[in-house]
Write an enzyme that holds these catalytic residues in place. Structure first.
Site, PDB file in Angstrom:
ATOM      1  N   GLU A   1     -12.288  -1.315   5.835  1.00  0.00           N
ATOM      2  CA  GLU A   1     -10.906  -1.117   5.861  1.00  0.00           C
ATOM      3  C   GLU A   1     -10.076  -1.923   6.601  1.00  0.00           C
ATOM      4  O   GLU A   1      -8.808  -1.980   6.703  1.00  0.00           O
ATOM      5  CB  GLU A   1     -10.544   0.546   5.805  1.00  0.00           C
ATOM      6  CG  GLU A   1     -11.006   1.056   7.050  1.00  0.00           C
ATOM      7  CD  GLU A   1     -10.562   2.815   6.721  1.00  0.00           C
ATOM      8  OE1 GLU A   1      -9.731   3.034   6.022  1.00  0.00           O
ATOM      9  OE2 GLU A   1     -11.161   3.404   7.750  1.00  0.00           O
TER      10      GLU A   1
ATOM     11  N   HIS B   1       0.606  10.057   0.799  1.00  0.00           N
ATOM     12  CA  HIS B   1      -0.197  11.234   0.581  1.00  0.00           C
ATOM     13  C   HIS B   1       0.197  12.163  -0.876  1.00  0.00           C
ATOM     14  O   HIS B   1      -0.457  13.000  -1.336  1.00  0.00           O
ATOM     15  CB  HIS B   1      -0.314  12.171   1.681  1.00  0.00           C
ATOM     16  CG  HIS B   1      -1.097  11.380   2.841  1.00  0.00           C
ATOM     17  ND1 HIS B   1      -2.460  11.261   2.908  1.00  0.00           N
ATOM     18  CD2 HIS B   1      -0.728  10.397   3.937  1.00  0.00           C
ATOM     19  CE1 HIS B   1      -3.086  10.791   3.836  1.00  0.00           C
ATOM     20  NE2 HIS B   1      -2.014   9.992   4.358  1.00  0.00           N
TER      21      HIS B   1
ATOM     22  N   ASN C   1      -6.768   0.861   0.512  1.00  0.00           N
ATOM     23  CA  ASN C   1      -5.483   1.200   0.751  1.00  0.00           C
ATOM     24  C   ASN C   1      -5.176   0.544   2.276  1.00  0.00           C
ATOM     25  O   ASN C   1      -4.145  -0.352   2.084  1.00  0.00           O
ATOM     26  CB  ASN C   1      -5.240   2.643   0.948  1.00  0.00           C
ATOM     27  CG  ASN C   1      -5.411   3.498  -0.503  1.00  0.00           C
ATOM     28  OD1 ASN C   1      -5.654   2.835  -1.586  1.00  0.00           O
ATOM     29  ND2 ASN C   1      -5.377   4.672  -0.324  1.00  0.00           N
ATOM     30  N   ASP C   2      -5.957   0.707   3.111  1.00  0.00           N
ATOM     31  CA  ASP C   2      -5.837   0.249   4.443  1.00  0.00           C
ATOM     32  C   ASP C   2      -6.278  -1.318   4.465  1.00  0.00           C
ATOM     33  O   ASP C   2      -5.751  -2.176   5.066  1.00  0.00           O
ATOM     34  CB  ASP C   2      -6.642   0.696   5.543  1.00  0.00           C
ATOM     35  CG  ASP C   2      -5.582   2.111   6.112  1.00  0.00           C
ATOM     36  OD1 ASP C   2      -4.581   1.732   6.170  1.00  0.00           O
ATOM     37  OD2 ASP C   2      -6.293   3.095   6.407  1.00  0.00           O
TER      38      ASP C   2
ATOM     39  N   ARG D   1       1.398  -0.145   4.067  1.00  0.00           N
ATOM     40  CA  ARG D   1       1.131   0.791   2.706  1.00  0.00           C
ATOM     41  C   ARG D   1       2.235   1.823   2.306  1.00  0.00           C
ATOM     42  O   ARG D   1       2.402   2.342   1.211  1.00  0.00           O
ATOM     43  CB  ARG D   1      -0.060   1.241   2.748  1.00  0.00           C
ATOM     44  CG  ARG D   1      -0.443   2.118   3.715  1.00  0.00           C
ATOM     45  CD  ARG D   1      -1.890   2.659   3.942  1.00  0.00           C
ATOM     46  NE  ARG D   1      -2.118   3.836   3.025  1.00  0.00           N
ATOM     47  CZ  ARG D   1      -3.417   4.696   3.021  1.00  0.00           C
ATOM     48  NH1 ARG D   1      -4.043   4.502   4.039  1.00  0.00           N
ATOM     49  NH2 ARG D   1      -3.298   5.598   2.187  1.00  0.00           N
TER      50      ARG D   1
ATOM     51  N   CYS E   1     -13.920   3.540  -2.280  1.00  0.00           N
ATOM     52  CA  CYS E   1     -13.253   4.874  -2.193  1.00  0.00           C
ATOM     53  C   CYS E   1     -11.821   4.898  -2.038  1.00  0.00           C
ATOM     54  O   CYS E   1     -10.885   5.870  -2.070  1.00  0.00           O
ATOM     55  CB  CYS E   1     -13.734   5.757  -1.015  1.00  0.00           C
ATOM     56  SG  CYS E   1     -13.347   5.091   0.594  1.00  0.00           S
TER      57      CYS E   1
ATOM     58  N   ARG F   1     -16.126  12.017   5.309  1.00  0.00           N
ATOM     59  CA  ARG F   1     -15.574  10.974   6.394  1.00  0.00           C
ATOM     60  C   ARG F   1     -15.451  11.860   7.522  1.00  0.00           C
ATOM     61  O   ARG F   1     -14.614  12.813   7.559  1.00  0.00           O
ATOM     62  CB  ARG F   1     -14.182  10.398   5.749  1.00  0.00           C
ATOM     63  CG  ARG F   1     -13.621   9.462   6.692  1.00  0.00           C
ATOM     64  CD  ARG F   1     -12.652   8.532   5.811  1.00  0.00           C
ATOM     65  NE  ARG F   1     -11.418   9.559   5.794  1.00  0.00           N
ATOM     66  CZ  ARG F   1     -10.383   9.264   5.119  1.00  0.00           C
ATOM     67  NH1 ARG F   1     -10.139   8.260   4.564  1.00  0.00           N
ATOM     68  NH2 ARG F   1      -9.315  10.200   4.954  1.00  0.00           N
TER      69      ARG F   1
ATOM     70  N   ARG G   1     -12.366  13.982   2.727  1.00  0.00           N
ATOM     71  CA  ARG G   1     -11.435  13.741   3.819  1.00  0.00           C
ATOM     72  C   ARG G   1     -11.600  14.842   4.843  1.00  0.00           C
ATOM     73  O   ARG G   1     -10.563  15.873   4.569  1.00  0.00           O
ATOM     74  CB  ARG G   1      -9.899  13.685   3.208  1.00  0.00           C
ATOM     75  CG  ARG G   1      -9.838  12.555   2.255  1.00  0.00           C
ATOM     76  CD  ARG G   1      -8.220  12.108   1.909  1.00  0.00           C
ATOM     77  NE  ARG G   1      -8.220  11.150   0.882  1.00  0.00           N
ATOM     78  CZ  ARG G   1      -8.287  11.313  -0.539  1.00  0.00           C
ATOM     79  NH1 ARG G   1      -8.577  12.650  -0.889  1.00  0.00           N
ATOM     80  NH2 ARG G   1      -8.074  10.477  -1.247  1.00  0.00           N
TER      81      ARG G   1
END
Length: 559
Positions: free
Chosen positions: A430, A188, A453-454, A464, A501, A331, A295
């Site tokens: 994901e 993050h 990412n996931d 990750r 995304c 989301r 988010r």
């Protein structure tokens, strides 16, 4: 001069003093005081400071989310100067000669227990309030810095790593760049740096020493080099590099207002990922076409308790209104795994990335989900809203979430509360399960948004967040790209659109691949919009697509 090598995860050159993040934790020491009057004045000074902080937070909340959001902080102000609360602390200091920290801590526990034991639900909720107020006073007494940065000048912020709940509260006007001992390209901290358009280096390890505090440093987010006390030649070289980067950025500014269209006329939407209403300004100044990922968990991470329906409504309404008719995809709550929130009281899990997170929490705790859905649909009356659910693995999950959406809409209609009739419902792809079943999932929703990412993490069985995995965590892996291709084909066969995304959307080495596959939308950090637009406009898919599609179809064992 000292050079430390890490991994660059956000390009740019940042120059300034190193400053180590002050984590908001304070050990409460207990001791006897002789001068009780001086100790009482210590408490009163901290109390005054806390009330001033709460006043500023109330003003900020009112500006960003309305009067109701501000009321929480105003209530805390009143609680901080409550006469019974003050008197209990004064008695412990004067009669038992306790130090101010211990007195505040003891009274906080006493009052919290008193509120928690009451039958009235409203009064029970005040237990958390009194603890929060007391913690703010304790932080001042213990010298803990709110927001982690007590510097009058902007700094290169150093830390072991930063949790989402910590990054959300940083004073971002004081950050020139991030340098962390741990972390990864998808942490993050890295995502925040890319959103802010500032350099970031992770994985510096034990070489990033606290004794470097205050020394001049240069962070090169492209190469991952952190230079402390640079010599003149190194400073000049990196200053020239920064000037060249700024020059290229000015050239990209000329692309504002231009279409995201390839040389052969193929168009793709370029949207932005954001984490709070304040990020809308960055979307606007970087000419983003819409918001492909908002988010919503920032509301929960930045709160001491579950945000109310009205608090959420005001935040969503602000974003939709500020985007002036452009599409905003929000989301639903995505916590768990690396995003932990204390008041959710989630059980400790050996493997939280595989555990209770995101939509799984919403479906098992429907009261939380229903509150968010009500706020979202109420806000839909103020703009073009899309809602998407994260961490989907099965058709039944989507149907259950959609059923709750319909219930919420029926309730709002009965109550005479307006909402948008054209809200699109989508899901994030994901997990490999969702990708493989995307042909069936496409029949249930209006769009897909691929969270790379996931998807990479779960497909390759690579954490990750683990920077030590290095080349094993490969977002360009053929398996990941083939899953993206499969999802896109299944979406289009069923008449829905598909976007990306995840961080991979801004990877310019893959822009031609995504265009060849037929992805409809790329949602990236605001600072990535213009470089991505430039890459799109320089591409001719008639030349690149046949080669790329042939590579994806090639037998893997032959590679």
């Amino acid at each position: 001069m000292i050079t430390i090598q890490g991994k660059g995860v956000s390009a740019g050159v940042g120059i300034g003093p190193l400053y180590f993040y002050r984590r908001a934790t304070a050990e409460i020491k207990r001791y006897t005081v002789e001068d009780t009057e001086a100790e009482w004045h210590r408490f009163k000074g901290a109390q005054t400071g806390a009330i001033e902080q709460l006043g500023k937070l109330a003003e900020q909340a009112r500006a960003e989310a309305g009067d109701e959001a501000a009321m929480l902080f105003e209530t805390h102000q009143m609680m901080a100067e409550d006469l019974d609360y003050e008197e209990a602390i004064e008695n412990l200091i004067n009669e038992e000669k306790l130090n101010a920290e211990a007195a505040v801590s003891d009274v906080a526990e006493q009052f919290a227990a008193m509120f928690a034991s009451m039958d009235d639900a409203y009064m029970q909720a005040r237990a958390a309030d009194v603890k929060d107020v007391s913690q703010r006073i304790l932080s001042i007494l213990c010298g803990v810095v709110q927001g982690g940065i007590a510097s009058e000048v902007p700094v290169l912020l150093a830390a072991d790593d930063l949790a989402p709940s910590e990054t959300i509260q940083l004073d971002k006007t004081k950050i020139l760049g991030f340098v962390t001992a741990g972390g990864s390209g998808s942490s993050h901290t890295a995502i925040l740096a890319r959103t802010m358009g500032i350099p970031a280096i992770v994985g510096l390890g034990d070489a990033l020493k606290p004794e470097y505090e205050g020394r001049q440093a240069i962070a090169d987010g492209s190469t991952g080099a952190l230079v402390i006390d640079p010599d003149d030649d190194t400073r000049d070289r990196l200053m020239k590099k920064r000037e060249e980067q700024l020059r290229l950025q000015r050239l990209l500014e000329t692309l504002k207002g231009q279409a995201n269209v390839t040389k052969d006329g193929k168009t793709i939407r370029i949207y932005c990922n954001i984490g709070s209403p304040e990020d809308v300004h960055a979307v606007q100044v970087n000419d983003g076409g819409g918001i492909g990922l908002f988010r919503s968990e920032f509301l929960y991470l930045n709160s001491k308790d579950y945000p109310t329906e009205d608090e959420q409504f005001e935040a969503y309404k602000t974003v939709l209104s500020d985007m002036d008719g452009k599409e905003v995809i929000i989301r639903t709550l995505d916590i768990g795994a690396d995003k932990q929130i204390g008041y959710f009281n989630l059980p400790k899990e050996d493997n939280p990335a595989m555990g209770m997170r995101a939509l799984r929490i919403c479906l098992t705790r429907p009261e939380i989900f229903r509150t968010q859905l009500r706020a979202l649909f109420r806000a839909s009356a103020f703009g073009k809203l899309g809602i998407m659910f994260p961490m989907v693995t099965s058709v039944w999950e989507v149907r259950e979430a959609k059923r709750m959406c319909e219930e919420v809409k029926r309730d709002l209609k009965k109550e005479g509360i307006p909402y948008g009739e054209d809200v699109q419902i989508g899901i994030m792809i994901e997990t490999p399960a969702a990708a493989v079943c995307s042909d069936r999932l496409a029949k249930e929703v209006d769009f897909f948004s691929i969270g790379t990412n996931d998807l990479t993490q779960y497909t390759l069985a690579c954490d990750r967040q683990n920077n030590d995995l290095g080349r094993f965590y490969d977002p360009h892996h053929l398996s990941v790209l083939r899953l993206i291709q499969m999802v896109t084909e299944n979406a289009h066969k069923n008449g829905i659109w598909v976007g990306i995304c995840g961080e991979l959307g801004a990877d310019l080495t893959l822009t031609e691949t995504f265009l060849a596959i037929g992805v409809d939308e790329l949602s990236v950090t605001p600072r990535s919009v213009l470089p991505l637009r430039n890459a799109v406009r320089m591409t001719d898919t008639r030349e690149t697509a046949p080669r790329i599609l042939a590579d994806l179809a090639e037998d893997y064992t032959a590679r």
